[in-house]
Scaffold this active site. Structure first.
Site, short mmCIF file in Angstrom:
data_model
loop_
_atom_site.label_atom_id
_atom_site.label_comp_id
_atom_site.label_asym_id
_atom_site.label_seq_id
_atom_site.Cartn_x
_atom_site.Cartn_y
_atom_site.Cartn_z
N VAL A 67 4.40 20.48 -4.68
CA VAL A 67 3.87 19.29 -5.36
C VAL A 67 4.55 19.09 -6.71
CG1 VAL A 67 1.79 18.24 -6.30
CG2 VAL A 67 1.65 19.62 -4.22
N HIS A 84 -10.55 -7.77 2.29
CA HIS A 84 -9.25 -8.26 2.72
C HIS A 84 -8.64 -9.15 1.64
CE1 HIS A 84 -6.06 -9.74 5.29
NE2 HIS A 84 -6.35 -10.97 4.88
#
Ligand SMILES: Cc1cc2nc3c(=O)[nH]c(=O)nc-3n(C[C@H](O)[C@H](O)[C@H](O)COP(=O)(O)OP(=O)(O)OC[C@H]3O[C@@H](n4cnc5c(N)ncnc54)[C@H](O)[C@@H]3O)c2cc1C
Length: 475
Positions: free
Chosen positions: A191, A451
């Site tokens: 990472v 949405h």
């Protein structure tokens, strides 16, 4: 007469300072000791996370990402600029300012919650006594009903690549560079290595990452790791897998690295070499010989599920104990321990600790990978949805990546969610909540998602697990 407290915490990183604040919120008297000193000589609370880890790395990732967009993507959006140039000093000033604000904020939180913040070294003695040595004074013995050890971790140093802080550097040094190195080498494609590589590659370095393991991001789901590997390659990160470094040499400002892969021994030259091969628990000078605290074979303080050590009333949390080395895992342990000391029932659900890699695209996951579910023998189903089919992702011009949901085929329980794509680190929170509440795939399918939003990709991936995706062809 020595001062006495209900709780003394040693370490004010995200594990320790959160434990201290939570304990104080329970009405207990609390002291929290830390000795962190920055490169400029100032002392600060916040530990690795705020001073040299999570926060400064995200500040630099954001700045470098904006620079990359300005130079590579603005044109596509119809934005015409003059020549975009880089001011590394201003970028670093912004990073330092954010760090200063947040670490200073902990002092404010301590005051507001009546936690006594003590700047200096803490050492656990026998009988739950703590020796506190202030940075500018004589040692004092504090009496404590309970002690929380939260001493964190430090970078692992390789015997053949010792830190000289100038050419061979650790992750902290790499975050505070004052110029863009032309050739940057990184040992370790974990990472931290990938995040630092992304920062400097976007700012113009030629970045080479040497990783000893043959698999890229071995801890991640394979489908996600494969997408990420392709993206990083496109961005110019040169990642060598199965590359075992055996020697380094610094001469005239150049670091020569010798490594071996399947093809034999090779050398590469860099201006800076970052060693990012992991971190080790840090307990140097923390424990008196007769403190009664035991360490495991990796130097971590031995604790049970409730972070209790072998000594009654002494707990340990965060990077200095077993488990993933993540700030939020340590903070949750801090909360649990403070609640337990206050007599409440508390636990940490280690099965649902989210992991995030803040590259572009971001990578995030929670729960089990497909390989882990397969190995468990439990029948399962998977559903995935690409960001290329997401209206919001298209509007953002960030269509690379996907969401993958893994669920039990028998009772529909969600077992893992894996994301590579825009804002994956934010999107994963919905999945964490779903797994925490043992949600079924149908629960997520029947949850309304706004949405157009990136979160619709999580919704569609859940639908796809039952071949019910609505905005993508089910396979
Ligand atoms: C470059 C980088 C990026 C990272 N990014 C992320 C990320 O995005 N998300 C994430 O979750 N994690 C990230 N991490 C990991 C994260 O920083 C650690 O998991 C987290 O800081 C651990 O918290 P802690 O409180 O256990 O220890 P630390 O943050 O290490 O704090 C321990 C503190 O204890 C003090 N201390 C130690 N011994 C003594 C003593 N005897 N007396 C007084 N004080 C003492 C130290 O000075 C230090 O301040 C990153 C780490 C690095 C290096």
């Amino acid at each position: 007469m020595s001062r006495s407290f209900d709780v003394v915490v040693i370490g004010a990183g995200p594990a320790g300072y959160i434990a201290a604040i939570r304990a104080a919120q329970h009405g207990m008297t609390v002291a929290c000791i830390d000795k962190w000193q920055n490169f400029d000589g100032s002392y600060a609370f916040g530990g690795t996370c705020l001073n040299a880890g999570c926060i400064p790395s995200k500040a630099m990732l954001e700045s470098s990402e904006l620079y990359h967009r300005a130079t590579h993507e603005f044109k596509k959006h119809g934005i015409v600029t003059g020549e975009v140039s880089l001011d590394v000093a201003a970028m670093q000033k912004r990073r330092a300012g954010i760090v200063r604000q947040l670490t200073g904020g902990i002092g404010g939180l301590f005051k507001a919650n009546k936690v006594e913040g003590l700047v200096g070294h803490g050492k656990l003695l026998a009988g739950k006594k703590v020796e506190f040595t202030p940075v500018d004074g004589d040692p004092e013995i504090l009496e404590a009903k309970n002690v929380v050890l939260a001493s964190g971790s430090v970078p692992i140093e390789l015997p053949f690549a010792k830190f000289d802080r100038e050419h061979i550097i650790d992750s902290w040094d790499a975050l505070e560079l004052d110029a863009v190195p032309e050739r940057l080498g990184i040992i370790g494609a974990g990472v931290i290595g990938l995040e630092l590589g992304s920062v400097w590659a976007r700012l113009g370095s030629t970045v080479t990452v040497l990783e000893a393991m043959d698999d890229f991001l071995a801890m991640a789901d394979r489908d996600i790791a494969n997408v990420a590997a392709k993206d990083f390659k496109k961005q110019g990160l040169d990642i060598h897998l199965g590359a075992k470094v055996s020697a380094t040499n610094v001469d005239n400002g150049t670091v020569t690295v010798t490594y071996t892969d399947k093809a034999g021994e090779k050398t590469l030259e860099f201006d800076k070499l970052v060693v990012a091969v992991g971190r080790r628990s840090f307990t140097d000078g923390l424990l008196a010989e007769d403190s009664g605290i035991a360490l495991d074979e990796r130097g971590r303080i031995i604790v049970d599920e409730e972070c209790h050590t072998h000594v009654s009333g002494v707990y340990a949390v965060g990077d200095c104990v077993r488990g993933v080395m993540l700030a939020h895992k340590g903070s949750e342990e801090g909360v649990m321990v403070a609640d337990l000391i206050a007599g409440e029932i508390a636990e940490v659900n280690y099965d649902v600790v989210p992991s995030v890699i803040y590259t572009a695209p971001e990578i995030a996951w929670v729960g089990k990978t497909e390989a882990e579910v397969k190995a468990s023998g439990r029948p399962y189903k998977t559903g995935s949805f690409p960001f290329a089919a997401s209206g919001r992702a298209k509007a953002m011009e960030q269509t690379s990546g996907m969401v993958k949901v893994i669920s039990a085929a028998d009772d529909d329980e969600m077992l893992g969610v894996h994301i590579v794509g825009p804002m994956a680190g934010e999107l994963i929170s919905e999945a964490v909540l779903a797994l925490e509440f043992s949600a079924s795939t149908e629960d997520l399918q029947r949850t309304i998602h706004a949405h157009p939003s990136l979160a619709e990709a999580v919704h569609e991936a859940a639908l796809a697990a039952d071949k019910k995706a609505l905005n993508y062809i089910n396979r």
